[in-house]
Design a protein around this motif. Structure first.
Motif, short mmCIF file in Angstrom:
data_model
loop_
_atom_site.label_atom_id
_atom_site.label_comp_id
_atom_site.label_asym_id
_atom_site.label_seq_id
_atom_site.Cartn_x
_atom_site.Cartn_y
_atom_site.Cartn_z
N ALA A 1 0.83 -1.20 0.00
CA ALA A 1 0.00 0.00 0.00
C ALA A 1 0.86 1.25 0.00
O ALA A 1 0.53 2.25 -0.67
CB ALA A 1 -0.92 -0.01 1.23
N ASP A 2 1.95 1.23 0.73
CA ASP A 2 2.90 2.35 0.74
C ASP A 2 3.38 2.61 -0.69
O ASP A 2 3.40 3.75 -1.16
CB ASP A 2 4.08 2.00 1.65
N LEU B 1 -0.08 3.56 -2.94
CA LEU B 1 -1.01 4.60 -2.50
C LEU B 1 -0.31 5.83 -1.91
O LEU B 1 -0.90 6.90 -1.84
CB LEU B 1 -1.98 4.05 -1.45
N TYR B 2 0.94 5.65 -1.50
CA TYR B 2 1.62 6.72 -0.77
C TYR B 2 2.86 7.23 -1.48
O TYR B 2 3.06 8.43 -1.60
CB TYR B 2 1.97 6.23 0.63
N TYR C 1 -4.44 5.19 2.37
CA TYR C 1 -3.23 4.60 2.94
C TYR C 1 -3.23 4.63 4.46
O TYR C 1 -2.69 3.72 5.11
CB TYR C 1 -2.00 5.33 2.40
#
Length: 296
Positions: free
Chosen positions: A112-113, A116-117, A129
């Motif tokens: 996810a990092d 999404l980040y 996130y």
């Protein structure tokens, strides 16, 4: 567009499934009922049931990370067309199942990092996130050392968001010792411009801001203060560039800017009201001019 995204996901999933070994169960999209015919309804169903057929807790994926990673990439494609509420519920489903295992949870948080980040995917969403960060920090299975990275991210993600009052900080003018605080600025609006003169995008934004007659008029009328801040302290390189900024601006430096702001994307523009509440965040010159015009 919706149909193209769904077709792409089906195709990618099929190819991925063919390539995986039988010992690792590949991802399979849920079957969407034929009774659901409109794209928005189908996307809502798909994201609500996205993880139904996936062995989220399977530790075999730790050695075959490309499978959950591809599934997550496809998930972010659905996020673009599904509602916010459905997206957050689906993320919650994923995290509840992933949280049963420390390594599995950290794997999904890392994925996810990435998508999404950190901006390696086609969608950046701090809101989407943040649940991953909180899940890691709330987990009793993850040790403190492995939480450090996420603790820092949580601190940044929960500061200076839209609608919040700006976290006050000290800044200093070039070559001066006296320090000032943002909250002491007296004006109906403050445009906080965080930038690095060695950044190409920053140089272009500086030029666009400096030639805006609308902003210049607001500054001269006392309705706007433009505070340009270099976030890495008073360096020789920065001092050598300060003459390039318009004389009507407040040009300053601050220490440890990354403790206050998300500096992954530079430059950053924040429009503050008289109470230093953030009314625009990571915004554009056009949006700033629009708000100022609407609030004459």
């Amino acid at each position: 567009m919706v149909r193209k995204i769904l077709l792409c996901i089906f195709a990618c999933t099929f190819v991925m499934s063919e390539a995986q070994e039988e010992s690792v169960r590949p991802y399979q999209l849920p079957d969407i009922p034929d009774s659901l015919v409109t794209p928005d309804v189908r996307s809502e169903y798909l994201i609500a049931h996205y993880w139904d057929n996936f062995d989220i807790e399977n530790r075999a994926y730790l050695d075959a990370r490309e499978i959950p990673e591809q599934a997550f990439v496809d998930f972010t494609s659905i996020m673009r067309i599904a509602s916010r509420e459905s997206t957050l519920k689906s993320i919650d489903i994923l995290l509840k199942r992933a949280s049963s295992d420390e390594d599995i949870l950290l794997m999904y948080a890392d994925i996810a990092d990435k998508y999404l980040y950190s901006g390696e995917g086609h969608l950046v969403s701090e809101e989407a996130y943040l649940p991953f960060v909180k899940a890691v920090l709330d987990s009793k299975k993850v040790d403190k050392l492995r939480k450090l990275r996420y603790s820092y991210q949580y601190d940044v993600l929960t500061k200076n968001q839209l609608g919040m009052e700006l976290t006050d900080f000290e800044y200093k003018l070039p070559g001066k010792e006296k320090k000032f605080r943002v909250k002491k600025l007296k004006a109906p609006f403050v445009l906080l411009y965080i930038n690095d003169p060695e950044c190409d995008d920053c140089s272009l934004t500086t030029l666009r801001l400096s030639v805006s007659q609308a902003l210049l008029k607001e500054v001269r009328e006392g309705r706007l203060v433009i505070l340009s801040v270099y976030p890495d302290g008073e360096t020789d390189e920065w001092l050598g560039s300060v003459e390039k900024y318009p004389k009507e601006w407040v040009v300053a430096s601050m220490e440890n800017g990354d403790r206050y702001f998300d500096l992954r994307i530079m430059p950053a523009l924040y429009l503050l009201d008289k109470d230093k509440k953030i009314i625009l965040r990571n915004t554009s010159l056009e949006e700033v001019e629009k708000i100022l015009k609407e609030n004459k």
